[in-house]
Scaffold this motif. Structure first.
Motif, PDB file in Angstrom:
ATOM      1  N   SER A 173      -5.472   3.502  -7.604  1.00  0.00           N
ATOM      2  CA  SER A 173      -5.769   2.199  -7.644  1.00  0.00           C
ATOM      3  C   SER A 173      -7.654   1.947  -7.927  1.00  0.00           C
ATOM      4  O   SER A 173      -8.006   1.483  -8.885  1.00  0.00           O
ATOM      5  CB  SER A 173      -5.747   1.458  -6.571  1.00  0.00           C
ATOM      6  N   TYR A 205      -9.756   1.281 -11.171  1.00  0.00           N
ATOM      7  CA  TYR A 205     -10.583   0.101 -11.330  1.00  0.00           C
ATOM      8  C   TYR A 205     -12.044   0.586 -11.592  1.00  0.00           C
ATOM      9  O   TYR A 205     -12.754  -0.050 -12.526  1.00  0.00           O
ATOM     10  CB  TYR A 205     -10.573  -0.509  -9.909  1.00  0.00           C
ATOM     11  N   TRP A 243      -1.553  -1.431  -4.021  1.00  0.00           N
ATOM     12  CA  TRP A 243      -2.340  -0.130  -3.559  1.00  0.00           C
ATOM     13  C   TRP A 243      -1.802   1.164  -3.957  1.00  0.00           C
ATOM     14  O   TRP A 243      -0.821   1.307  -3.100  1.00  0.00           O
ATOM     15  CB  TRP A 243      -3.022  -0.416  -2.252  1.00  0.00           C
ATOM     16  N   HIS A 244      -2.128   1.992  -4.605  1.00  0.00           N
ATOM     17  CA  HIS A 244      -1.865   3.121  -4.796  1.00  0.00           C
ATOM     18  C   HIS A 244      -2.760   4.341  -5.164  1.00  0.00           C
ATOM     19  O   HIS A 244      -4.010   4.026  -4.929  1.00  0.00           O
ATOM     20  CB  HIS A 244      -0.661   3.361  -6.074  1.00  0.00           C
ATOM     21  N   ALA A 286      -4.866  -5.638  -4.125  1.00  0.00           N
ATOM     22  CA  ALA A 286      -5.682  -4.782  -5.171  1.00  0.00           C
ATOM     23  C   ALA A 286      -6.305  -6.055  -5.943  1.00  0.00           C
ATOM     24  O   ALA A 286      -7.672  -6.159  -6.166  1.00  0.00           O
ATOM     25  CB  ALA A 286      -5.321  -3.725  -5.849  1.00  0.00           C
ATOM     26  N   LYS A 315       0.863  -1.027   0.179  1.00  0.00           N
ATOM     27  CA  LYS A 315      -0.096  -0.068  -0.051  1.00  0.00           C
ATOM     28  C   LYS A 315       0.754   1.145  -0.011  1.00  0.00           C
ATOM     29  O   LYS A 315       1.506   1.448   1.231  1.00  0.00           O
ATOM     30  CB  LYS A 315      -1.028  -0.088   1.193  1.00  0.00           C
ATOM     31  N   ASP A 338      -1.135  -1.800 -10.890  1.00  0.00           N
ATOM     32  CA  ASP A 338      -2.407  -2.486 -11.035  1.00  0.00           C
ATOM     33  C   ASP A 338      -2.203  -3.845 -11.433  1.00  0.00           C
ATOM     34  O   ASP A 338      -3.021  -4.661 -10.689  1.00  0.00           O
ATOM     35  CB  ASP A 338      -3.223  -1.711 -11.934  1.00  0.00           C
TER      36      ASP A 338
END
Lengths: 193, 505, 266
Positions: free
Chosen positions: B248, B252, B244-245, B440, B201, B239
């Motif tokens: 994200s 999505y 997790w950025h 993710a 993350k 991705d």
């Protein structure tokens, strides 16, 4: 890689934790069987093997000298420190029982990990427990038939639980992949025999 | 904040390996094959990669823990590890060896052979560094929150006075509050130390990172760049690997609006009967009342998000509904009073927070088949393996169908436990933080599966920390605090979908 | 752990190793006592010592002693009902209570009770961590054993909560265990495997974390706690000797029962 006979910190922690897990299981199931004691038929002796299973499982898993003894001493110490009714005698009992199992594993050069070895070790640990009990005077003067029943049930129960079941459990543990973490490298190729 | 990394860096690297070959015992494939990299002094390096790429293992090699403490077959041409390092591990419950906070720090000081008289003062010093200012440092570690425990771990690492700090996914098992606090403290240290961090993350800590290394799933180093370059040129990789950025969820969202339709009317029934009626439910643990709920109805096709701080009672509610803990009050399932777990175990699916405690079978496939045998008497013969294969495929587990559940990664285990529960169509699904600590990719996969169930009429009650999930998936939102329901609101997705409908026109 | 730091007494200041050695001496002494008349005052004295000297509230201590009474009954009845003897008092079926077996039963029961009381005294007045520190300093126990044990004890609450969760999870999955021998094997597998797998992994991680904190097994490490000997040690030694000697004298000179040796000679 050369075999390392010394107990590493990992070995000690894993052994102790095995003893604790079986201690918890015993504590939560034990009372069910203990209610049977006053009947005099020694039915509770059948699960006596739960006392030793930690030492055989520890050895079969880690395959190092000293872990069987350590497991018993750890189980007995934990038992003692939580204020069990058996007091320091539990500690001495653990020492003698663990020594019994350890001697059997030593006799095989710490190179055998079969179900047979486990069962013999379980029998030796039982012998140790009987020595302790007779020293404390619990069993020396029981009527012969009663004594034979006690010894017989304890022995059979222990061999089944701390011998056969222990072997099965470690086999199942191997499949969970935990052994690659804790077993010495050189032994990786040998599965449970 | 950023150190300019120059190729003419005068000092020797903090750590360096070249030609590293590493293998897990009993595994045929190599984890690393001929890997070489260099960690520069006084630089903050972030190591990224998909789960299972060996990032954590690499950290242990760079510190020397492998092979000194963890025996593993290792071969390298040249390997110089960090000379003065402190390590923060991922699991707050597997890092400490002493029962009390001060004793834990004292343990490090003892290892350093500090004089006993000096210890109390140093203990307070290190605790202050991480913001754990207790009046009485002699308190049990058990009383700390997970976030505080990780800060204590940081303090223990700092107590070694290290030049390099190695952090191995320190926030993986923390809630958002705990995560923020750790990075705040680490950020304060980022100037004068060498940092090597593995994380999944990266939103809250990428700001003090100088250099990003990316490993792929073959253990090869594929990218060595600055954070800006990563977000500009390689974002797709983030991705793909489930990291997790900041973008994200937006990424999505734009992918999803093309795929899933947010149909709110999943059933044609205009007046559906409630699946579950709760009437003044009280949950207890050892005689203490932990939870008190008013009268509530749950209808088919609802997705109820249950949020609240740790210990508020979310898990208690779920356990109470399933009759797994002591309780008072009424719970009616499809009109019938629920008296025992056995009564509803076939119709209500329950997914616990720790998936690794639920497995009864020797392989992933058998785990799913177990449920089929136990709870789906109407399915038999060749239908059983077919259904199981289908379910495993839905969750991306068909490739590991024969593996022992304990050998799977945590993400796979989580998906397996949900798969084994949902293989049988349930009227109600209770889930306790199913996406906690997940990357993710896994998170989105799980949520999409759940959405499919919702659309087929299953009601879902899910405890979660993630407000992004609540915003996008929940049709209804319950917040619990101090064992009481604070509010019961309609979910934001209803508003969002109306906006989308408007745009469609 | 039964130890609770809010209740203290002079016994808390006694070095744990001293208490350990005194207990060991006590056990050996008791094993040599064959006169049940000695056991009566000894048991009474130990009960008084536990109630008065542990520092815990009496009601709590008495509650903790209940399991010991159970032990007393179960140990003594075994011997009473089925022990050897010649002077028959009562019999029913296989149960045969003789004068000899009765007193031997009482003796054996009191022995178990005394062992338990000594253990309880120790546990109520000793902080576990201090015990390990004194084992390392005074008895030279290698640190890896002491810290290793302390570290794994931390996992105990986790093991117990996982046990509970397992039970819940199996209920939800509809796992049923039959009540026979096969069932016991199955149950052992169902609980032992997940608990062991999880705990072993955790134990290994903790060991790695400890090594990462530069743990060394050297004797030249320093120690956070300093445990030495004090006046309290001397007082306890004197008390202990007094209790045992006093009981012995009382038992021989003011016997309650005419049997002075519960061992049978034939």
């Amino acid at each position: 890689m050369k075999k390392n006979y010394h107990l590493t910190l990992t070995d000690i922690l894993v052994t102790t934790v095995i003893a604790l897990v079986f201690g918890v299981i015993y504590k939560l199931w034990g009372p069910l069987y203990y209610a049977l004691k006053p009947l005099g038929l020694h039915l509770e002796q059948i699960i006596y093997g739960m006392w030793f299973i930690a030492s055989t499982v520890a050895y079969l898993l880690l395959r190092k000298p000293g872990v069987a003894l350590l497991a018993e001493v750890a189980a007995a110490s934990a038992e003692f420190l939580i204020g069990s009714e058996w007091g320091l005698a539990a500690l001495l009992a653990g020492l003698i029982q663990g020594a019994g199992a350890e001697l059997v594993f030593a006799a095989f050069g710490y190179r055998k990990y079969s179900v047979g070895v486990a069962m013999v070790a379980a029998a030796a640990a039982t012998a140790g427990s009987l020595v302790m009990d007779s020293l404390q005077g619990y069993i020396g003067d029981l009527a012969f038939w009663n004594l034979a029943l006690l010894i017989g049930l304890r022995l059979i129960g222990a061999i089944f639980i701390a011998g056969y079941m222990a072997h099965r459990l470690v086999g199942a543990l191997e499949k969970t992949g935990v052994t690659s973490l804790v077993r010495p490298l050189y032994d990786q190729s040998t599965e449970m025999k | 904040m950023q150190n300019v990394s120059s190729h003419t860096e005068a000092s020797a690297p903090a750590a360096e390996i070249s030609g590293l070959h590493l293998q897990f015992p009993r595994q045929v494939a190599r984890l690393f094959r001929n890997l070489s990299l260099k960690i520069r002094r006084n630089e903050n390096t972030l190591l990224l990669g998909p789960s299972g790429s060996g990032k954590s293992t690499l950290l242990k090699v760079l510190t020397g823990l492998i092979p000194e403490v963890i025996e593993m077959p290792l071969r390298c041409e040249h390997c110089s590890t960090f000379d003065n390092w402190g390590y923060v591990f991922q699991d707050p419950d597997s890092q400490f060896c002493m029962p009390f906070v001060d004793e834990e720090i004292a343990f490090v000081l003892e290892n350093r052979a500090l004089p006993t008289e000096d210890m109390p003062e140093f203990i307070l010093h290190y605790l202050n560094l991480v913001g754990l200012e207790f009046d009485e440092p002699h308190r049990p570690i058990e009383t700390l929150s997970q976030g505080q425990k990780q800060r204590l771990a940081l303090a223990s690492a700092l107590a070694l006075e290290p030049e390099t700090l190695v952090l191995d996914e320190p926030t993986a098992l923390l809630d958002p509050g705990g995560t923020e606090m750790i990075w705040e403290k680490v950020r304060g240290l980022s100037e004068d130390k060498t940092l090597l961090i593995v994380e999944h993350k990266i939103e809250e800590m990428i700001d003090f990172i100088d250099r990003v290394l990316v490993l792929d799933d073959q253990g090869q180093l594929i990218i060595d760049a600055s954070p800006d370059q990563i977000s500009q040129k390689h974002q797709y990789l983030l991705d793909q690997y489930g990291i997790w950025h900041t973008r994200s969820w937006p990424n999505y969202d734009s992918k999803r609006s093309n795929r899933l339709k947010l149909s709110e009317n999943s059933t044609d029934n205009k007046n559906p009967q409630p699946v579950l009626k709760i009437d003044h439910l009280e949950g207890y643990r050892d005689e203490t009342k932990l939870l008190e709920m008013p009268a509530l109805d749950i209808y088919p096709g609802e997705w109820i998000a249950l949020t609240g701080p740790n210990g508020a009672g979310k898990s208690t509610l779920l356990l109470a509904l399933m009759q797994l803990i002591d309780q008072k009050g009424d719970v009616l399932f499809c009109g019938e009073n629920v008296e025992s777990t056995e009564q509803v175990a076939a119709d209500i699916g329950f997914v616990f927070q720790n998936p690794e405690l639920q497995f009864v079978a020797q392989s992933a496939r058998e785990e799913v088949i177990f449920t089929l045998h136990q709870q789906c008497p109407e399915i038999n013969g060749s239908e059983v393996p077919r259904r199981s294969r289908e379910t495993l495929k839905q969750y991306g587990l068909h490739k590991v169908a024969a593996q022992n559940p304990y050998q799977l990664s945590t993400g796979q285990q989580r998906r397996l436990s949900i798969a084994a529960t949902t293989v049988k169509k349930r009227k109600l699904l209770l889930l306790d933080e199913p996406t906690f600590g997940q990357d993710a990719v896994n998170t989105f996969a799980i949520l999409e599966q759940l959405e499919k169930y919702r659309q087929s009429g299953t009601a879902i009650l899910m405890a979660t920390h993630d407000l992004a999930i609540v915003q996008r998936f929940a049709t209804r939102w319950w917040k619990i605090a101090d064992g009481k329901l604070k509010f019961d609101r309609p979910g934001q997705r209803l508003e969002n979908s109306r906006t989308e409908d408007i745009h469609a026109i | 752990m039964l130890y609770n730091s809010t209740y203290t007494s002079w016994l808390h200041r006694v070095n744990p190793v001293t208490k350990l050695l005194l207990m060991l001496a006590g056990i050996i002494a008791i094993l040599f006592i064959q006169n049940v008349n000695v056991m009566f005052p000894l048991t009474a004295a130990l009960i008084v010592l536990v109630l008065a000297g542990s520092g815990h509230p009496r009601s709590r201590v008495m509650l903790l002693m209940l399991p010991f009474l159970f032990v007393f009954f179960s140990t003594s009845t075994s011997m009473i009902f089925f022990g050897k003897g010649s002077t028959l008092w009562w019999h029913w079926g296989i149960v045969q209570i003789t004068r000899e077996s009765f007193y031997r039963g009482i003796h054996v029961g009191l022995r178990a009770l005394c062992f338990g009381l000594m253990g309880l005294l120790f546990v109520l007045t000793t902080r576990p961590v201090l015990l390990f520190y004194s084992l390392m300093r005074q008895l030279r126990l290698p640190p890896k054993y002491a810290y290793g044990f302390m570290a794994s004890v931390r996992l105990l609450p986790l093991i117990m909560s996982e046990f509970r969760t397992l039970r819940q999870a199996y209920k939800v999955k509809g796992v049923q265990v039959s009540k026979n021998l096969n069932g016991m094997m199955q149950a052992l597998h169902l609980y032992a495997i997940p608990l062991l797998a999880q705990s072993i992994r955790r134990a290994q991680r903790i060991a790695v974390a400890m090594e990462a904190r530069r743990f060394n097994n050297q004797a030249d490490r320093t120690y956070y706690y300093r445990i030495g000997f004090s006046k309290a040690d001397i007082i306890l030694i004197i008390c202990w000797a007094a209790i045992f000697l006093g009981s012995w004298l009382l038992g021989w000179h003011l016997p309650v029962i005419s049997i002075t040796d519960v061992r049978l000679n034939g």
